[in-house]
Design an enzyme around this catalytic site. Structure first.
Site, PDB file in Angstrom:
ATOM      1  N   GLU A  60      18.389   7.702  23.749  1.00  0.00           N
ATOM      2  CA  GLU A  60      17.166   7.773  24.552  1.00  0.00           C
ATOM      3  C   GLU A  60      17.313   7.116  25.921  1.00  0.00           C
ATOM      4  OE1 GLU A  60      13.311   8.510  22.856  1.00  0.00           O
ATOM      5  OE2 GLU A  60      13.005   6.354  23.106  1.00  0.00           O
ATOM      6  N   LYS A  62      15.076   5.556  28.564  1.00  0.00           N
ATOM      7  CA  LYS A  62      13.721   4.981  28.551  1.00  0.00           C
ATOM      8  C   LYS A  62      13.688   3.716  29.389  1.00  0.00           C
ATOM      9  CE  LYS A  62      12.285   3.054  24.581  1.00  0.00           C
ATOM     10  NZ  LYS A  62      11.643   2.958  23.244  1.00  0.00           N
ATOM     11  N   LYS A 122      10.734  13.784  25.525  1.00  0.00           N
ATOM     12  CA  LYS A 122      10.005  12.832  24.680  1.00  0.00           C
ATOM     13  C   LYS A 122       8.697  12.502  25.390  1.00  0.00           C
ATOM     14  CE  LYS A 122      10.115   9.600  21.223  1.00  0.00           C
ATOM     15  NZ  LYS A 122      10.872   8.362  21.380  1.00  0.00           N
ATOM     16  N   GLU A 171       7.498  14.850  14.296  1.00  0.00           N
ATOM     17  CA  GLU A 171       7.589  13.430  13.958  1.00  0.00           C
ATOM     18  C   GLU A 171       6.468  12.991  13.017  1.00  0.00           C
ATOM     19  OE1 GLU A 171       8.373  10.454  17.153  1.00  0.00           O
ATOM     20  OE2 GLU A 171       6.417   9.677  16.546  1.00  0.00           O
ATOM     21  N   ASN A 192       9.491   8.327  12.073  1.00  0.00           N
ATOM     22  CA  ASN A 192       9.345   7.217  13.010  1.00  0.00           C
ATOM     23  C   ASN A 192       9.073   5.928  12.241  1.00  0.00           C
ATOM     24  OD1 ASN A 192       8.936   5.564  15.208  1.00  0.00           O
ATOM     25  ND2 ASN A 192       7.592   6.996  16.277  1.00  0.00           N
ATOM     26  N   GLU A 222      13.948   7.358  13.545  1.00  0.00           N
ATOM     27  CA  GLU A 222      13.554   6.971  14.898  1.00  0.00           C
ATOM     28  C   GLU A 222      12.978   5.561  14.911  1.00  0.00           C
ATOM     29  OE1 GLU A 222      10.627   9.647  16.409  1.00  0.00           O
ATOM     30  OE2 GLU A 222      11.542  11.406  15.525  1.00  0.00           O
ATOM     31  N   SER A 223      13.325   4.806  15.933  1.00  0.00           N
ATOM     32  CA  SER A 223      12.709   3.505  16.245  1.00  0.00           C
ATOM     33  C   SER A 223      13.174   2.365  15.339  1.00  0.00           C
ATOM     34  CB  SER A 223      11.182   3.562  16.195  1.00  0.00           C
ATOM     35  OG  SER A 223      10.682   4.530  17.083  1.00  0.00           O
TER      36      SER A 223
END
Length: 263
Positions: A60, A62, A122, A171, A192, A222-223
């Site tokens: 990612e 970001k 995203k 997601e 997520n 994710e995350s």
């Protein structure tokens, strides 16, 4: 955190779409479609890594987040994209939300051109206009968040994305959302670990939900993936793909950190 961040973001997004339409009507975006960059196979890139027995990493790009503020002050999307390609990323994810993540649609084009990789837009997609925007900007995939949309909205937005040739990452972050996601056509299922209403993370979410996902879908954790130990736990649970941002964005060289974390 008692304030519902997701609702604040979605309200802001509706205002942004109205403003964007005033500047560039949908008819103008449709005229620009023939000049959009040739699509890259986002799903295929992830499957190729997984087939080779390697973790399929969506790295990612970001700058900031609502919970952490500025994550990377020295923010150069093109250089970050090149670094990720050197580090072995399968695909990129580029945050294009302006207000909450300090991103921009232009970041997507810069990172994509520099990396040569397929790219996910995203963002908080709530309107067909944003999907047209994504395709014109060079996105190969879009994100649809079950917590942000009704089942009928999800189906309609997915259909439009597929019609434009875009892949879709849907997601979820709990069992009820997973059931909804599995009614869609896309094989890409993001779990997520961050609760979008509180922004707290727990990687056990991916491990818990992974067992409920049919074999024809590809799980993307994710995350909250911040250490090699997290990666090992998720891989042992059968998770083939990962979307990671913050751990890379805090490193001096994001691609080197990618190679280290998933080495």
């Amino acid at each position: 955190m008692s304030d519902d961040i997701l609702n604040r973001i979605l309200q802001q997004k509706q205002q942004e779409i109205v403003a964007a339409r005033a500047l560039a009507p949908e008819s103008l975006l449709r005229e620009q479609l023939p000049q959009a960059p040739a699509l890259r196979d986002f799903t295929g890139a992830l499957r190729a890594k997984a087939a080779a027995g390697l973790p399929a990493v969506i790295a990612e790009v970001k700058k900031a987040s609502p919970s952490k503020g500025v994550i990377r002050a020295d923010f150069d999307p093109a250089e970050i994209g090149r670094s990720y390609a050197r580090g072995g990323a399968a695909c990129l994810s580029v945050l294009t939300d302006r207000i909450f993540f300090q991103g921009a649609l232009a970041d997507l084009g810069l990172a994509r051109a520099a990396s040569g990789l397929p790219v996910l837009r995203k963002d908080f997609i709530v309107d067909p206009y944003q999907i047209l925007e994504a395709r014109v900007a060079g996105a190969d995939c879009i994100l649809l968040i079950v917590a942000a949309l009704s089942p009928s909205e999800l189906r309609a937005l997915e259909a439009q994305a597929i019609a434009l040739g875009l892949a879709v990452l849907v997601e979820v972050h709990d069992e009820a959302e997973l059931e909804v996601a599995l009614t869609l056509r896309t094989p890409l299922l993001g779990i997520n670990n961050r609760n979008l209403r509180t922004f707290e993370t727990n990687i056990d979410t991916s491990i818990r939900l992974q067992g409920r996902v049919p074999a024809d879908r590809m799980v993307v954790a994710e995350s909250g993936i911040l250490s090699s130990a997290h990666v090992v736990r998720l891989r042992q649970a059968g998770v083939p793909a990962f979307l990671v941002g913050e751990a890379f964005m805090r490193a001096a060289d994001p691609g080197v950190e990618l190679a280290r974390l998933f080495g």
